[in-house]
Write a protein that holds these residues in place. Structure first.
Motif, PDB file in Angstrom:
ATOM      1  N   ALA A  95       0.370   2.563  -0.486  1.00 45.22           N
ATOM      2  CA  ALA A  95       1.644   3.190  -0.155  1.00 45.22           C
ATOM      3  C   ALA A  95       1.716   4.591  -0.731  1.00 45.22           C
ATOM      4  N   SER A  96       1.220   4.760  -1.956  1.00 45.60           N
ATOM      5  CA  SER A  96       1.223   6.084  -2.578  1.00 45.60           C
ATOM      6  C   SER A  96       0.344   7.056  -1.800  1.00 45.60           C
ATOM      7  N   ALA A  97      -0.845   6.599  -1.385  1.00 45.25           N
ATOM      8  CA  ALA A  97      -1.725   7.471  -0.603  1.00 45.25           C
ATOM      9  C   ALA A  97      -1.086   7.812   0.738  1.00 45.25           C
ATOM     10  N   GLY A  98      -0.473   6.818   1.382  1.00 45.01           N
ATOM     11  CA  GLY A  98       0.185   7.085   2.649  1.00 45.01           C
ATOM     12  C   GLY A  98       1.279   8.119   2.517  1.00 45.01           C
ATOM     13  N   GLN A  99       2.045   8.025   1.457  1.00 46.41           N
ATOM     14  CA  GLN A  99       3.115   9.002   1.244  1.00 46.41           C
ATOM     15  C   GLN A  99       2.535  10.378   0.965  1.00 46.41           C
ATOM     16  N   LYS A 100       1.466  10.436   0.178  1.00 42.92           N
ATOM     17  CA  LYS A 100       0.849  11.730  -0.120  1.00 42.92           C
ATOM     18  C   LYS A 100       0.293  12.404   1.131  1.00 42.92           C
ATOM     19  N   PHE A 101      -0.181  11.591   2.085  1.00 44.25           N
ATOM     20  CA  PHE A 101      -0.727  12.168   3.309  1.00 44.25           C
ATOM     21  C   PHE A 101       0.313  12.306   4.406  1.00 44.25           C
ATOM     22  N   GLY A 102       1.573  12.136   4.066  1.00 46.62           N
ATOM     23  CA  GLY A 102       2.638  12.465   4.996  1.00 46.62           C
ATOM     24  C   GLY A 102       3.048  11.375   5.957  1.00 46.62           C
ATOM     25  N   LEU A 103       2.723  10.110   5.683  1.00 45.77           N
ATOM     26  CA  LEU A 103       3.154   9.043   6.573  1.00 45.77           C
ATOM     27  C   LEU A 103       4.652   8.775   6.415  1.00 45.77           C
ATOM     28  N   ASP A 104       5.277   8.462   7.528  1.00 44.16           N
ATOM     29  CA  ASP A 104       6.674   8.037   7.535  1.00 44.16           C
ATOM     30  C   ASP A 104       6.795   6.523   7.621  1.00 44.16           C
ATOM     31  N   TRP A 105       5.768   5.858   8.144  1.00 44.74           N
ATOM     32  CA  TRP A 105       5.791   4.407   8.275  1.00 44.74           C
ATOM     33  C   TRP A 105       4.367   3.866   8.208  1.00 44.74           C
ATOM     34  N   MET A 106       4.232   2.619   7.764  1.00 47.86           N
ATOM     35  CA  MET A 106       2.929   1.978   7.729  1.00 47.86           C
ATOM     36  C   MET A 106       3.116   0.468   7.769  1.00 47.86           C
ATOM     37  N   VAL A 107       2.066  -0.217   8.232  1.00 44.78           N
ATOM     38  CA  VAL A 107       2.071  -1.680   8.334  1.00 44.78           C
ATOM     39  C   VAL A 107       0.911  -2.219   7.510  1.00 44.78           C
ATOM     40  N   PHE A 108       1.203  -3.203   6.653  1.00 45.97           N
ATOM     41  CA  PHE A 108       0.153  -3.919   5.941  1.00 45.97           C
ATOM     42  C   PHE A 108      -0.258  -5.118   6.785  1.00 45.97           C
ATOM     43  N   THR A 109      -1.534  -5.188   7.143  1.00 47.06           N
ATOM     44  CA  THR A 109      -2.027  -6.210   8.068  1.00 47.06           C
ATOM     45  C   THR A 109      -3.185  -6.956   7.414  1.00 47.06           C
ATOM     46  N   GLU A 110      -2.873  -7.982   6.670  1.00 52.34           N
ATOM     47  CA  GLU A 110      -3.930  -8.706   5.967  1.00 52.34           C
ATOM     48  C   GLU A 110      -4.638  -9.685   6.905  1.00 52.34           C
ATOM     49  N   HIS A 111      -5.922  -9.889   6.635  1.00 54.57           N
ATOM     50  CA  HIS A 111      -6.708 -10.833   7.425  1.00 54.57           C
ATOM     51  C   HIS A 111      -6.207 -12.255   7.225  1.00 54.57           C
TER      52      HIS A 111
END
Length: 559
Positions: A95-111
């Motif tokens: 989540a921290s990396a996503g925020q640093k790279f400018g993401l507004d949304w993300m989905v965690f998709t575990e196997h």
């Protein structure tokens, strides 16, 4: 071989060096000139705009009327944490990396697997809640990477709500091909009909949970469809048609884009981990060339007149996305922790948290938002708004931060217009114009270069209705229709491209690249004279071959 760790491989470097675009999409969209009345409150902080449930946005750009004014939110729908058996990062790291790279949304998709089904989903939900609390500027979805019976993988996710965990666990236990042993997909295997039917049943079950309001919404996207060649054309059409509001599209480009950087990997590697050959379970109608990526994009998407176009030629939307599929970032310095005695993934549902070795480690992925980005057009900020934007096809994707923004509209003579994913109802003989407003990249990307867009291509295909052969992967009436040379253009500029008069139903979609690698398309120069190319195994630096793609705009012709 020892290599210095690049700055972009380390999640611990300062945020300002990781995020060349900044954390605010609002500033980006102001430069792109795409703000409209729907975002009149854009001066407010983003969390103040957020509706955690999100109302259904108005104006889909379908039918009569005007295309909506949109703001594009950047996201990634395919990410793995320690709750997947083959990944290594914590929710906090991702989540921290996503925020640093400018993401507004993300989905965690575990196997899916035994440990996840029994323990992981409920445990990871607590981590999801903490990640949402710690990253209030991001919309964070909990999802699942579904092993499709008889086929590959899919992203499944829903918005926050009281049944978001129950939906995923019930779905996983009842329909996951890996857990059920429903993996066979060979045309001659006796279990294939049962397995394919169970995948359709699964999608219909999800649609029923949405219809009955057990959950507010749910979406499914096929992941890396051509990696193994086991997602046949008839299966993909069957999934789409079984639940068109749920099964909305596929990854146009897979993750694992760092998997063929020279010197970091075996010299057999291909971007996207598409280093496979046909197997017994592969659909035999795919050519051998379908098993590699083209400019980093899946063959089904990159081939003009290919499988994606064959599905669009039926007049039905099928949305493409791009994402990181992050498991192990190339040349980062983290490794999985050690198991306590008597503990393993099956009896815990997660891996031990990683620790930093300070030494480069193997991996073929990028951080979320670092290289691959999916841009979703919304009129309001919220979880359900992102999902509705995906469903409506208001989506464009890019690699390497190639451009800051793009706005696409098809306009008629009478003031009617439609944007990505939409349908324009045009009178027969009405003169049509395509307007494309591009905002060039304004800052250096994480590789340290300022991307330059060299050309914008317009791809046009005739709409012929349902395919007579459900396994036909060709669209013979689709081809590259126009190329605009935009080399040297900076800032925000608009291309106005005459489309001609409306005489039959058709669609338009766009792509563009940095111009570094292109040539004759897979189906020949008469169809695509300068399309993306596969790279030599082991020599696929993704930063030196970047493309963007948009979803289509349909034109329906009426008397």
């Amino acid at each position: 071989m020892s290599h210095p760790v690049p700055e972009w491989a380390d999640p611990q470097v300062p945020a300002e060096s990781l995020d060349p675009q900044g954390l605010s999409r609002r500033g980006l969209m102001r430069r792109a000139g795409l703000f409209g009345a729907a975002f009149a409150a854009a001066s407010l902080p983003l969390p103040a705009l957020a509706d955690s449930r999100g109302g259904r946005p108005h104006g889909h750009g379908h039918g009569h009327g005007h295309a909506p004014d949109l703001v594009y939110l950047v996201g990634d729908h395919h990410n793995h944490s320690v709750y997947s058996h083959d990944a290594k990062y914590t929710f906090s790291q991702l989540a921290s990396a996503g925020q640093k790279f400018g993401l507004d949304w993300m989905v965690f998709t575990e196997h899916s697997n035994i440990g996840h089904a029994e323990f992981g989903a409920a445990q990871e939900h607590r981590e999801i809640l903490k990640a949402r609390a710690d990253n209030k500027r991001m919309l964070i979805f909990q999802g699942l990477e579904w092993y499709i019976p008889g086929a590959e993988h899919c992203t499944v996710f829903s918005p926050p709500g009281r049944h978001e965990v129950d939906l995923l666990t019930r779905f996983e236990e009842a329909f996951d091909g890996k857990l059920l042993g429903y993996t066979a997909g060979a045309p001659t295997h006796p279990d294939t009909p049962r397995n394919e039917a169970h995948a359709v049943k699964a999608l219909k079950w999800l649609a029923e949970q949405r219809r009955t309001r057990y959950v507010d919404d749910v979406l499914v996207l096929a992941n890396h469809p051509m990696r193994l060649g086991i997602d046949s054309p008839h299966e993909m059409r069957g999934w789409r048609d079984a639940a068109p509001e749920i099964m909305i599209g596929m990854e146009g480009a897979p993750g694992a884009q760092a998997g063929a950087i020279p010197g970091w990997h075996p010299d057999t590697n291909v971007r996207g981990e598409y280093s496979n050959a046909p197997s017994a379970d592969s659909w035999p109608g795919y050519p051998r060339e379908a098993y590699v990526t083209y400019g980093g994009f899946d063959w089904a998407t990159a081939t003009v007149g290919g499988l994606w176009d064959a599905m669009l030629a039926e007049g039905k939307l099928f949305t493409i996305t791009s994402n990181s599929d992050v498991h192990r970032v190339a040349q980062d310095t983290w490794v999985n922790g050690d198991w306590p005695p008597g503990r393993d993934f099956d009896n815990t549902g997660h891996l031990p948290d990683p620790y930093n070795t300070t030494e480069p480690q193997p991996g073929g992925d990028f951080w979320p938002g670092q290289f691959s980005r999916t841009h979703v057009g919304v009129t309001r900020y919220g979880y359900r708004n992102v999902m509705e934007g995906l469903r409506a096809g208001r989506v464009w994707v890019d690699h390497g931060h190639l451009i800051d923004g793009i706005d696409v509209k098809v306009r008629g003579e009478h003031g009617n217009s439609a944007t990505l994913g939409g349908r324009l109802r045009a009178r027969r003989g009405e003169r049509l114009t395509l307007t494309v407003t591009v905002t060039a990249a304004s800052r250096r990307n994480p590789y340290g270069v300022l991307p330059r867009l060299e050309h914008v291509d317009v791809i046009r295909g005739a709409v012929r209705g349902p395919a007579a052969d459900r396994d036909d992967w060709r669209a013979p009436d689709t081809r590259l229709a126009h190329t605009a040379d935009v080399s040297g253009r900076r800032g925000t500029y608009t291309l106005r491209i005459p489309v001609g008069r409306a005489d039959e139903p058709f669609y338009l979609r766009l792509r563009g690249s940095d111009g570094k690698r292109h040539g004759k398309g897979f189906l020949g120069a008469a169809i695509d004279p300068h399309g993306p190319l596969p790279h030599e195994p082991g020599r696929g630096n993704p930063w030196l071959d970047t493309w963007f793609y948009t979803n289509p705009v349909f034109v329906d012709v009426v008397r």
